[in-house]
Design an enzyme around this catalytic site. Sequence first.
Site, PDB file in Angstrom:
ATOM      1  N   ASP A  55       0.834  -1.204   0.000  1.00  0.00           N
ATOM      2  CA  ASP A  55       0.000   0.000   0.000  1.00  0.00           C
ATOM      3  C   ASP A  55       0.865   1.249   0.000  1.00  0.00           C
ATOM      4  O   ASP A  55       1.610   1.494   0.945  1.00  0.00           O
ATOM      5  CB  ASP A  55      -0.895   0.016   1.252  1.00  0.00           C
ATOM      6  CG  ASP A  55      -1.827   1.220   1.244  1.00  0.00           C
ATOM      7  OD1 ASP A  55      -2.730   1.248   0.389  1.00  0.00           O
ATOM      8  OD2 ASP A  55      -1.627   2.145   2.052  1.00  0.00           O
ATOM      9  N   TYR A  60       2.804   9.756  -0.208  1.00  0.00           N
ATOM     10  CA  TYR A  60       3.864   9.163   0.605  1.00  0.00           C
ATOM     11  C   TYR A  60       5.263   9.422   0.011  1.00  0.00           C
ATOM     12  O   TYR A  60       6.262   9.238   0.685  1.00  0.00           O
ATOM     13  CB  TYR A  60       3.662   7.644   0.770  1.00  0.00           C
ATOM     14  CG  TYR A  60       2.329   7.219   1.351  1.00  0.00           C
ATOM     15  CD1 TYR A  60       1.446   8.143   1.902  1.00  0.00           C
ATOM     16  CD2 TYR A  60       1.936   5.887   1.362  1.00  0.00           C
ATOM     17  CE1 TYR A  60       0.222   7.756   2.419  1.00  0.00           C
ATOM     18  CE2 TYR A  60       0.718   5.490   1.892  1.00  0.00           C
ATOM     19  CZ  TYR A  60      -0.142   6.437   2.401  1.00  0.00           C
ATOM     20  OH  TYR A  60      -1.353   6.035   2.917  1.00  0.00           O
ATOM     21  N   LYS A  85      -2.546   5.886  -4.512  1.00  0.00           N
ATOM     22  CA  LYS A  85      -3.694   6.776  -4.297  1.00  0.00           C
ATOM     23  C   LYS A  85      -3.487   8.133  -4.960  1.00  0.00           C
ATOM     24  O   LYS A  85      -2.358   8.623  -5.030  1.00  0.00           O
ATOM     25  CB  LYS A  85      -3.924   6.977  -2.791  1.00  0.00           C
ATOM     26  CG  LYS A  85      -3.966   5.670  -2.009  1.00  0.00           C
ATOM     27  CD  LYS A  85      -4.277   5.845  -0.538  1.00  0.00           C
ATOM     28  CE  LYS A  85      -3.975   4.557   0.213  1.00  0.00           C
ATOM     29  NZ  LYS A  85      -2.606   4.434   0.708  1.00  0.00           N
ATOM     30  N   HIS A 119      -7.667   9.366  -2.417  1.00  0.00           N
ATOM     31  CA  HIS A 119      -7.113   9.274  -1.067  1.00  0.00           C
ATOM     32  C   HIS A 119      -8.065   9.837   0.001  1.00  0.00           C
ATOM     33  O   HIS A 119      -8.175   9.308   1.098  1.00  0.00           O
ATOM     34  CB  HIS A 119      -5.769  10.013  -1.016  1.00  0.00           C
ATOM     35  CG  HIS A 119      -4.834   9.531   0.043  1.00  0.00           C
ATOM     36  ND1 HIS A 119      -3.474   9.502  -0.120  1.00  0.00           N
ATOM     37  CD2 HIS A 119      -5.056   9.071   1.296  1.00  0.00           C
ATOM     38  CE1 HIS A 119      -2.909   9.039   0.981  1.00  0.00           C
ATOM     39  NE2 HIS A 119      -3.850   8.778   1.869  1.00  0.00           N
TER      40      HIS A 119
HETATM   41  N1  LIG Z   1      -5.624   5.979   3.367  1.00  0.00           N
HETATM   42  C1  LIG Z   1      -5.161   6.747   4.322  1.00  0.00           C
HETATM   43  O1  LIG Z   1      -5.582   7.910   4.504  1.00  0.00           O
HETATM   44  C2  LIG Z   1      -4.099   6.208   5.241  1.00  0.00           C
HETATM   45  C3  LIG Z   1      -3.814   6.873   6.439  1.00  0.00           C
HETATM   46  C4  LIG Z   1      -2.855   6.337   7.288  1.00  0.00           C
HETATM   47  C5  LIG Z   1      -2.204   5.148   6.944  1.00  0.00           C
HETATM   48  N2  LIG Z   1      -2.475   4.531   5.749  1.00  0.00           N
HETATM   49  C6  LIG Z   1      -1.785   3.277   5.344  1.00  0.00           C
HETATM   50  O2  LIG Z   1      -1.821   2.362   6.435  1.00  0.00           O
HETATM   51  C7  LIG Z   1      -0.486   1.949   6.756  1.00  0.00           C
HETATM   52  C8  LIG Z   1      -0.382   1.612   8.210  1.00  0.00           C
HETATM   53  O3  LIG Z   1      -0.853   2.675   9.020  1.00  0.00           O
HETATM   54  P1  LIG Z   1       0.042   3.408  10.114  1.00  0.00           P
HETATM   55  O4  LIG Z   1       1.465   3.313   9.735  1.00  0.00           O
HETATM   56  O5  LIG Z   1      -0.588   4.717  10.362  1.00  0.00           O
HETATM   57  O6  LIG Z   1      -0.270   2.563  11.455  1.00  0.00           O
HETATM   58  P2  LIG Z   1      -0.040   1.080  11.954  1.00  0.00           P
HETATM   59  O7  LIG Z   1       0.321   0.159  10.855  1.00  0.00           O
HETATM   60  O8  LIG Z   1      -1.211   0.783  12.805  1.00  0.00           O
HETATM   61  O9  LIG Z   1       1.203   1.269  12.929  1.00  0.00           O
HETATM   62  C9  LIG Z   1       2.510   1.415  12.454  1.00  0.00           C
HETATM   63  C10 LIG Z   1       3.421   1.476  13.669  1.00  0.00           C
HETATM   64  O10 LIG Z   1       3.351   0.246  14.386  1.00  0.00           O
HETATM   65  C11 LIG Z   1       4.646  -0.280  14.656  1.00  0.00           C
HETATM   66  N3  LIG Z   1       4.500  -1.732  14.541  1.00  0.00           N
HETATM   67  C12 LIG Z   1       4.335  -2.451  13.406  1.00  0.00           C
HETATM   68  N4  LIG Z   1       4.215  -3.753  13.686  1.00  0.00           N
HETATM   69  C13 LIG Z   1       4.288  -3.870  15.023  1.00  0.00           C
HETATM   70  C14 LIG Z   1       4.240  -4.974  15.896  1.00  0.00           C
HETATM   71  N5  LIG Z   1       4.069  -6.207  15.437  1.00  0.00           N
HETATM   72  N6  LIG Z   1       4.352  -4.731  17.242  1.00  0.00           N
HETATM   73  C15 LIG Z   1       4.510  -3.469  17.702  1.00  0.00           C
HETATM   74  N7  LIG Z   1       4.574  -2.383  16.923  1.00  0.00           N
HETATM   75  C16 LIG Z   1       4.461  -2.582  15.584  1.00  0.00           C
HETATM   76  C17 LIG Z   1       5.525   0.324  13.592  1.00  0.00           C
HETATM   77  O11 LIG Z   1       6.843   0.513  14.058  1.00  0.00           O
HETATM   78  P3  LIG Z   1       8.131  -0.177  13.335  1.00  0.00           P
HETATM   79  O12 LIG Z   1       8.171   0.254  11.908  1.00  0.00           O
HETATM   80  O13 LIG Z   1       9.262   0.342  14.136  1.00  0.00           O
HETATM   81  O14 LIG Z   1       7.919  -1.662  13.503  1.00  0.00           O
HETATM   82  C18 LIG Z   1       4.866   1.685  13.328  1.00  0.00           C
HETATM   83  O15 LIG Z   1       5.359   2.619  14.242  1.00  0.00           O
HETATM   84  C19 LIG Z   1       0.375   3.129   6.300  1.00  0.00           C
HETATM   85  O16 LIG Z   1       1.728   2.773   6.160  1.00  0.00           O
HETATM   86  C20 LIG Z   1      -0.314   3.488   4.998  1.00  0.00           C
HETATM   87  O17 LIG Z   1       0.091   2.594   3.977  1.00  0.00           O
HETATM   88  C21 LIG Z   1      -3.435   5.036   4.915  1.00  0.00           C
END
Ligand SMILES: NC(=O)c1ccc[n+]([C@@H]2O[C@H](COP(=O)([O-])OP(=O)(O)OC[C@H]3O[C@@H](n4cnc5c(N)ncnc54)[C@H](OP(=O)(O)O)[C@@H]3O)[C@@H](O)[C@H]2O)c1
Length: 339
Positions: A55, A60, A85, A119
């Site tokens: 994704d 990004y 997106k 997006h």
């Molecule tokens: N469409 C939209 O508007 C939108 C908005 C926000 C996000 N997104 C997408 O969703 C993806 C994920 O969302 P997000 O990055 O906001 O939040 P998330 O995936 O809920 O959380 C990411 C965080 O969790 C940590 N993490 C990952 N696996 C873990 C585990 N097994 N145990 C403990 N901590 C863990 C990561 O740190 P480390 O890297 O240090 O492991 C990172 O700091 C984004 O990368 C993006 O592609 C889309």
Amino acid sequence: MAAPVPHFTLNNGQKIPSVGLGCWLGQPGAVDTNGRNVKQALKDAIEEAGYRHVDTAALYQDEAEVGEVVRTSSVPREEIFVTTKLGNSSRESAEAVQAAFDDSFKKLGLGYIDAWLMHWPQGVSSKTGKAFGLEGQDGPTFGETWADMEKIYESGKVKTIGVSNFSIQNLETLLKTAKVVPAINQVEGHPFHPDDALADYCKAKGIHITYYSPLGQPLKRTDVLKDEVLAEIAKQTSSTSSQVALSWAVAKGRSVVPKSSRIERIKQNISLVELSSEQVSRIDRIHKEDPKKYTRLNIAAANGDDKTVFGLTLEQLGWDCGFLPLGFPGKGNTITSID
Ligand SMILES: NC(=O)c1ccc[n+]([C@@H]2O[C@H](COP(=O)([O-])OP(=O)(O)OC[C@H]3O[C@@H](n4cnc5c(N)ncnc54)[C@H](OP(=O)(O)O)[C@@H]3O)[C@@H](O)[C@H]2O)c1
């Protein structure tokens, strides 16, 4: 080898793997806040952990790196589902939408894009910085932008089109004029914000839900992974709270795109565990039993003094946020800053 996770079938027959790697790195560009590069993380994800779903987004600023890894990996391109997106700043005309698509297409360099999502419901004006997208605002409505995306869909260069951050309210408006029903709605989703009413609505319309921030962005201001119910179920299933949160989402028919740049977590996040229906219901109840555990987190991604999210109010977004951090008017307001 591909990790043995379920696939979901979209309304156009395409199949989407239930777990993908999130490539928003917490800041624009290809390097995350830990100093790790998306190229290594994605290579590990595909080649070592068996991910087949990625994704990214124009916003990004890492499409070129994502495309390079997918192109040069040992896994055939057609086995990997790549989502990107359309950015909010590329919505002022049909030409701008086409140019944004061409730019993503070129940066990814993959011959086709699996899914291209709007997006946000709103665009942003390059002249005034103001949001548009709703009827009566100064710029194309999201329905008009969708019509531009539908034309690009006809070209065959993108296999699936969809939306992101759309509420029931805005989907209702979109569906009045859409010729193509969006195949995907990517929204924030985790045990503190399951958004089941939206998911039920989308299911009835044939729209698949992908959960973003499925771990509740643990580095920031949330305690999703510290929740005691998740911890208890993790113990019962010899797994971790992250695996439980992701397995719960997939058991409910939603795909997830957790971000990590650490190989051990990348592997962990695609190792789903089987949950009983009782365990799924217990997680479903977390956000109902404690009002502070019903909250939208990504609201802070785009806050401002005017209390809008990228220029739209919560009412315009149709967002029920539950407990509200960061001074937004509502039920919460105890958290005053973010990392
Ligand atoms: N469409 C939209 O508007 C939108 C908005 C926000 C996000 N997104 C997408 O969703 C993806 C994920 O969302 P997000 O990055 O906001 O939040 P998330 O995936 O809920 O959380 C990411 C965080 O969790 C940590 N993490 C990952 N696996 C873990 C585990 N097994 N145990 C403990 N901590 C863990 C990561 O740190 P480390 O890297 O240090 O492991 C990172 O700091 C984004 O990368 C993006 O592609 C889309």
